[in-house]
Design a protein around this motif. Structure first.
Motif, PDB file in Angstrom:
ATOM      1  N   MET A   1      -4.607 -10.981  10.203  1.00 10.94           N
ATOM      2  CA  MET A   1      -3.972  -9.760  10.468  1.00 10.94           C
ATOM      3  C   MET A   1      -5.154  -8.763  10.806  1.00 10.94           C
ATOM      4  SD  MET A   1      -1.032  -7.831   8.651  1.00 10.94           S
ATOM      5  CE  MET A   1      -0.683  -9.221   7.371  1.00 10.94           C
ATOM      6  N   LYS A   2      -4.989  -8.223  11.948  1.00 10.64           N
ATOM      7  CA  LYS A   2      -5.969  -7.254  12.533  1.00 10.64           C
ATOM      8  C   LYS A   2      -6.274  -5.926  11.763  1.00 10.64           C
ATOM      9  CE  LYS A   2      -7.441  -4.673  16.625  1.00 10.64           C
ATOM     10  NZ  LYS A   2      -6.855  -4.096  17.946  1.00 10.64           N
ATOM     11  N   LYS A   3      -7.003  -5.455  11.156  1.00  9.92           N
ATOM     12  CA  LYS A   3      -7.365  -4.166  10.379  1.00  9.92           C
ATOM     13  C   LYS A   3      -6.921  -2.996  11.216  1.00  9.92           C
ATOM     14  CE  LYS A   3      -9.922  -1.525   7.227  1.00  9.92           C
ATOM     15  NZ  LYS A   3     -11.086  -1.428   6.525  1.00  9.92           N
ATOM     16  N   ASP A   4      -6.046  -2.014  10.779  1.00  9.55           N
ATOM     17  CA  ASP A   4      -5.265  -0.857  11.515  1.00  9.55           C
ATOM     18  C   ASP A   4      -4.443  -1.199  12.294  1.00  9.55           C
ATOM     19  OD1 ASP A   4      -6.940   0.830  10.236  1.00  9.55           O
ATOM     20  OD2 ASP A   4      -8.696   0.950  11.537  1.00  9.55           O
ATOM     21  N   SER A   5      -3.907  -2.567  12.408  1.00 14.75           N
ATOM     22  CA  SER A   5      -2.540  -2.848  13.306  1.00 14.75           C
ATOM     23  C   SER A   5      -1.338  -2.268  12.298  1.00 14.75           C
ATOM     24  CB  SER A   5      -2.616  -4.291  13.452  1.00 14.75           C
ATOM     25  OG  SER A   5      -2.245  -4.967  12.330  1.00 14.75           O
ATOM     26  N   PHE A   6      -0.552  -2.450  12.884  1.00 15.39           N
ATOM     27  CA  PHE A   6       0.951  -1.780  12.507  1.00 15.39           C
ATOM     28  C   PHE A   6       1.335  -2.633  10.956  1.00 15.39           C
ATOM     29  CE2 PHE A   6       5.294  -1.893  11.654  1.00 15.39           C
ATOM     30  CZ  PHE A   6       5.519  -0.508  11.634  1.00 15.39           C
ATOM     31  N   GLU A   7       1.143  -3.998  11.434  1.00 21.00           N
ATOM     32  CA  GLU A   7       1.317  -5.052  10.174  1.00 21.00           C
ATOM     33  C   GLU A   7       0.441  -5.044   9.266  1.00 21.00           C
ATOM     34  OE1 GLU A   7       1.005  -5.615  13.506  1.00 21.00           O
ATOM     35  OE2 GLU A   7       2.934  -6.096  14.218  1.00 21.00           O
ATOM     36  N   TYR A   8      -0.785  -4.842   9.395  1.00 18.04           N
ATOM     37  CA  TYR A   8      -1.503  -4.419   8.508  1.00 18.04           C
ATOM     38  C   TYR A   8      -1.584  -3.347   7.633  1.00 18.04           C
ATOM     39  CZ  TYR A   8      -6.276  -3.813   6.140  1.00 18.04           C
ATOM     40  OH  TYR A   8      -7.230  -3.412   5.171  1.00 18.04           O
ATOM     41  N   ASN A   9      -1.373  -2.306   8.235  1.00 24.71           N
ATOM     42  CA  ASN A   9      -0.877  -0.994   7.517  1.00 24.71           C
ATOM     43  C   ASN A   9       0.220  -1.041   6.602  1.00 24.71           C
ATOM     44  OD1 ASN A   9      -3.122   0.253   8.757  1.00 24.71           O
ATOM     45  ND2 ASN A   9      -1.505   1.288  10.251  1.00 24.71           N
ATOM     46  N   ILE A  10       1.287  -1.585   6.991  1.00 22.00           N
ATOM     47  CA  ILE A  10       2.452  -1.863   6.409  1.00 22.00           C
ATOM     48  C   ILE A  10       2.244  -2.880   5.160  1.00 22.00           C
ATOM     49  CG2 ILE A  10       5.076  -2.929   6.291  1.00 22.00           C
ATOM     50  CD1 ILE A  10       4.517  -0.306   7.588  1.00 22.00           C
ATOM     51  N   ASN A  11       1.424  -4.064   5.407  1.00 15.96           N
ATOM     52  CA  ASN A  11       1.153  -4.809   4.204  1.00 15.96           C
ATOM     53  C   ASN A  11       0.230  -3.909   2.930  1.00 15.96           C
ATOM     54  OD1 ASN A  11       0.847  -7.514   2.779  1.00 15.96           O
ATOM     55  ND2 ASN A  11      -1.364  -7.289   3.433  1.00 15.96           N
ATOM     56  N   GLU A  12      -0.705  -3.146   3.685  1.00 12.36           N
ATOM     57  CA  GLU A  12      -1.294  -2.461   2.807  1.00 12.36           C
ATOM     58  C   GLU A  12      -0.374  -1.373   1.836  1.00 12.36           C
ATOM     59  OE1 GLU A  12      -4.811  -2.368   1.815  1.00 12.36           O
ATOM     60  OE2 GLU A  12      -4.412  -4.392   2.766  1.00 12.36           O
ATOM     61  N   ILE A  13       0.495  -0.776   2.522  1.00 14.56           N
ATOM     62  CA  ILE A  13       1.443   0.066   1.788  1.00 14.56           C
ATOM     63  C   ILE A  13       2.225  -0.706   0.776  1.00 14.56           C
ATOM     64  CG2 ILE A  13       3.524   1.636   2.133  1.00 14.56           C
ATOM     65  CD1 ILE A  13       2.341   2.268   5.001  1.00 14.56           C
ATOM     66  N   ASP A  14       2.686  -1.687   1.165  1.00  9.21           N
ATOM     67  CA  ASP A  14       3.353  -2.743   0.277  1.00  9.21           C
ATOM     68  C   ASP A  14       2.511  -2.925  -1.075  1.00  9.21           C
ATOM     69  OD1 ASP A  14       5.606  -2.850   1.751  1.00  9.21           O
ATOM     70  OD2 ASP A  14       5.312  -4.660   2.557  1.00  9.21           O
ATOM     71  N   ILE A  15       1.313  -3.228  -0.796  1.00 10.28           N
ATOM     72  CA  ILE A  15       0.329  -3.499  -2.000  1.00 10.28           C
ATOM     73  C   ILE A  15       0.219  -2.074  -2.959  1.00 10.28           C
ATOM     74  CG2 ILE A  15      -1.947  -3.885  -2.731  1.00 10.28           C
ATOM     75  CD1 ILE A  15      -2.013  -5.838  -0.278  1.00 10.28           C
ATOM     76  N   ILE A  16       0.133  -1.070  -2.097  1.00 15.33           N
ATOM     77  CA  ILE A  16      -0.068   0.028  -3.017  1.00 15.33           C
ATOM     78  C   ILE A  16       1.451   0.408  -3.921  1.00 15.33           C
ATOM     79  CG2 ILE A  16       0.010   2.599  -2.664  1.00 15.33           C
ATOM     80  CD1 ILE A  16      -1.896   2.149  -0.320  1.00 15.33           C
ATOM     81  N   ILE A  17       2.383   0.091  -3.160  1.00 19.95           N
ATOM     82  CA  ILE A  17       3.882   0.199  -3.941  1.00 19.95           C
ATOM     83  C   ILE A  17       3.749  -0.733  -5.185  1.00 19.95           C
ATOM     84  CG2 ILE A  17       6.234  -0.047  -3.578  1.00 19.95           C
ATOM     85  CD1 ILE A  17       6.011   0.873  -0.716  1.00 19.95           C
ATOM     86  N   GLU A  18       3.598  -1.671  -5.088  1.00 21.13           N
ATOM     87  CA  GLU A  18       3.416  -2.757  -6.061  1.00 21.13           C
ATOM     88  C   GLU A  18       2.518  -2.102  -7.133  1.00 21.13           C
ATOM     89  OE1 GLU A  18       2.597  -6.702  -5.305  1.00 21.13           O
ATOM     90  OE2 GLU A  18       3.926  -6.667  -3.447  1.00 21.13           O
ATOM     91  N   LYS A  19       1.471  -1.625  -6.796  1.00 21.30           N
ATOM     92  CA  LYS A  19       0.443  -0.971  -7.931  1.00 21.30           C
ATOM     93  C   LYS A  19       1.203   0.472  -8.701  1.00 21.30           C
ATOM     94  CE  LYS A  19      -4.035  -1.972  -5.818  1.00 21.30           C
ATOM     95  NZ  LYS A  19      -5.160  -1.406  -4.934  1.00 21.30           N
ATOM     96  N   LEU A  20       1.895   1.035  -7.687  1.00 21.49           N
ATOM     97  CA  LEU A  20       2.441   2.032  -8.339  1.00 21.49           C
ATOM     98  C   LEU A  20       3.608   1.881  -9.118  1.00 21.49           C
ATOM     99  CD1 LEU A  20       2.251   4.691  -5.197  1.00 21.49           C
ATOM    100  CD2 LEU A  20       0.933   4.786  -7.253  1.00 21.49           C
TER     101      LEU A  20
END
Length: 73
Positions: A1-20
Motif C-alpha cells: 500500500m502506497k504511503k499517503d494513499s487514501f487506503e493507507y490513511n484509512i488503515n492508519e486511522i483504523d490502527i489509531i482507533i484500535e489503540k484508543l
C-alpha cells in the motif's frame, strides 16, 4: 500500500482507533494519536476532493451518452 494513499490513511486511522479503544494509552499519548488521526482524515478528505474533480461525468440524454472531463483539475 502506497504511503499517503487514501487506503493507507484509512488503515492508519483504523490502527489509531484500535489503540484508543484499548484504553492503554496515557492521556498525552491519546491526544497525540487523536491529532495524528485528524491529520490523516484531512489528507483523506483532500484526496477524495481531488479524485471527485477528476471523475468523468456521464450524463444520458435521450439515447446519447455524453462524456465530460473536467480538465481544470
Amino acid at each position: 500500500m502506497k504511503k499517503d494513499s487514501f487506503e493507507y490513511n484509512i488503515n492508519e486511522i483504523d490502527i489509531i482507533i484500535e489503540k484508543l479503544d484499548n484504553g492503554e494509552l496515557s492521556l498525552d499519548e491519546s491526544i497525540k494519536e487523536y491529532e495524528k488521526a485528524m491529520k490523516l482524515l484531512k489528507k483523506s478528505s483532500d484526496l477524495l476532493n481531488k479524485a471527485e474533480g477528476k471523475i468523468i461525468k456521464v450524463t444520458s440524454e435521450k439515447d446519447e451518452i455524453n462524456l465530460e472531463v473536467d480538465e481544470n483539475v
